[in-house]
Design an enzyme around this catalytic site. Sequence first.
Site, PDB file in Angstrom:
ATOM      1  N   GLU A 126       0.837  -1.215   0.000  1.00 33.25           N
ATOM      2  CA  GLU A 126       0.000   0.000   0.000  1.00 33.25           C
ATOM      3  C   GLU A 126       0.868   1.259   0.000  1.00 33.25           C
ATOM      4  O   GLU A 126       0.536   2.253  -0.643  1.00 33.25           O
ATOM      5  CB  GLU A 126      -0.921   0.031   1.236  1.00 33.25           C
ATOM      6  N   ARG A 130       0.636   3.839  -3.219  1.00 33.48           N
ATOM      7  CA  ARG A 130       0.004   5.138  -2.961  1.00 33.48           C
ATOM      8  C   ARG A 130       1.026   6.251  -2.736  1.00 33.48           C
ATOM      9  O   ARG A 130       0.960   7.300  -3.364  1.00 33.48           O
ATOM     10  CB  ARG A 130      -0.926   5.051  -1.749  1.00 33.48           C
ATOM     11  N   ASP A 269      -5.578  -9.551  -8.179  1.00 38.01           N
ATOM     12  CA  ASP A 269      -5.762  -8.640  -9.321  1.00 38.01           C
ATOM     13  C   ASP A 269      -4.495  -8.090  -9.980  1.00 38.01           C
ATOM     14  O   ASP A 269      -4.216  -8.336 -11.158  1.00 38.01           O
ATOM     15  CB  ASP A 269      -6.694  -7.482  -8.923  1.00 38.01           C
ATOM     16  N   GLU A 428     -12.520   1.141 -10.559  1.00 38.68           N
ATOM     17  CA  GLU A 428     -12.150   0.203 -11.639  1.00 38.68           C
ATOM     18  C   GLU A 428     -13.018   0.295 -12.901  1.00 38.68           C
ATOM     19  O   GLU A 428     -12.514   0.158 -14.014  1.00 38.68           O
ATOM     20  CB  GLU A 428     -12.135  -1.236 -11.116  1.00 38.68           C
TER      21      GLU A 428
END
Length: 545
Positions: A126, A130, A269, A428
């Site tokens: 993360e 980010r 994903d 998405e």
Amino acid sequence: MRIFTNLAVFASAAVVFQAFFTPSSQFVQYKRNRIESTFLQSWRDYVSNGWDADVYRPLSKKGSYMYGSTEKPLGWIIVDSIDSMFLMYNSSAHHREEFKAEILRVEHWIKTKLDYDIDVSVSLFETTIRMLGGLLSAYYLSDLLGVGNSTLYLEKATDLADRMLPAFHHENAKIPYSSVNLHTGESRKNHVDMGSSSTAEFTTLQLEFKYLSAITGDVKYWKEVEKVYKPLYEENNLIDRYDGLVPIYTNPDTARFWGNNIRLGSRGDSFYEYLLKQYLQSDEHLYYELYRESIEGVKRHLISRSKPNGLVYIGEKENGLNGGLSSKMDHLVCFMGGLIAMGATEGWPITEARKQNFWDAEREEDWNLAQDLTYTCYQMYHQIPSGLSPEIVVFNDGLNGETGSWWQSREGDFFVKPADAHNLQRPETVESLMFLYHLTKDSKYRDWGWEIFQSFKIHSGVQCKYTDSECAYTCLKNVLANPPTRSDNVESFWYAETLKYLHLLFQDNVDLRSMVFNTEAHPFPVITPEQTQNGALLNTGWELA
Ligand SMILES: *[C@@H]1O[C@H](CO)[C@@H](O)[C@H](O)[C@H]1NC(C)=O
Ligand SMILES: *[C@@H]1O[C@H](CO)[C@@H](O)[C@H](O)[C@H]1NC(C)=O
């Protein structure tokens, strides 16, 4: 209900008005302007009521730091949002000065307040996608657009990357552990799932660290992040045994998969995403080959169609490749339409792509699949009472069993379980719409995106004044109700991704061949040998045995 109807009438009246009196480019500019205003409203609410918090609650107007005990912010919302402001600044007709002022506000804060020397263990994944991603694309855009001081962003990015790097050379581990202490460099296993690392997490660090190597000329970042692939592929016999698909957990010490659960939703994903994007970023052909294996695996094992209308979806293999296909699909999977479209075209508009030497029957099949999936994801908004997608849907495969408490879509193709009816303002679907629009110039993708944007505006906008000058935006608890119930939180990806992709959908000259978006929508330029200071050293450092 009433508000929705009135606004819909108003919106269609506006369409007629605009179509008669203004050229379409001005109508597009009007929509872009609306998206910019929405960004600014939501951002200003944060600036006024939650400034510098990592977590912000728009209903109660409260913010907090992720690691409150340290009294140090990570910049979770701020750093994630900067490049959206750079991009909006660049193409705005009405808000350029406002965006510039906000960029400079953020830059001052980064310079004076942001300090990553924090004695806490953060998520390697993360924090990379980010914070490192946000700083690197701020560096790129600040330099490109000549706003602010790009050196500052690069210095912060390098400092943060150096603090995370020890996670990659943990003794005895083939794969980095899931978290790393920013002060001591000590890395730690996940405390659940038998210490496994999520497969999508350690395979979604590469674009960021590779770009940093390209800018600084220091190959160490590139080399470290690439090391995960050889053990992952070889220890698991990933291509022959798994057809390029990956279970969602990996034991970091052995690089062996843990469990059999294969899905393209959370924890799976972006493994697929970064295979393709590494190829697009640095023209490394091995990654295209690996991506191709995976997509063929997806087509062979995970694709199905709903009843009665045949919506194409990507299911899950909870018990491995030989188990049955579950028809559950996370909204997270909706990035796949855009990804597969980029994998087929490599960013060329479809009419041009079909003329390239690389075009073949597999790519034509990918292209059709990309469009079908994007249509399905649009239906996950369009057929919901509030016009906003739930977090997870279960498609009707004719075998769903007991569905008594589940909501069913009006045409019967999918269900929503009560626990999955929330919406986190995720990006998405609009991400895929953005890619499909620029590859086709088919206005239906803009129409779908505009419909989704309107639903966000109406339902996740709170405390709005009639003048539109003030409004906060928050997540929703139950999209099956109209109006939906709200929850008190805004995610940083609302600023970083959802509004950015919507804005890009309504820009005209987006060249998808010159930049690559990381999984948090932070754009990096394609790396060319001239752009790297040390080109000869930046190459694929491994091959399949
Ligand atoms: C900035 O705006 C110009 C003019 O619209 C456009 O050509 C260019 O691609 C934009 N740059 C970025 C990085 O968005
Ligand atoms: C830009 O930032 C760098 C790093 O903080 C600093 O050394 C430099 O003086 C700054 N440049 C200007 C023009 O302010």
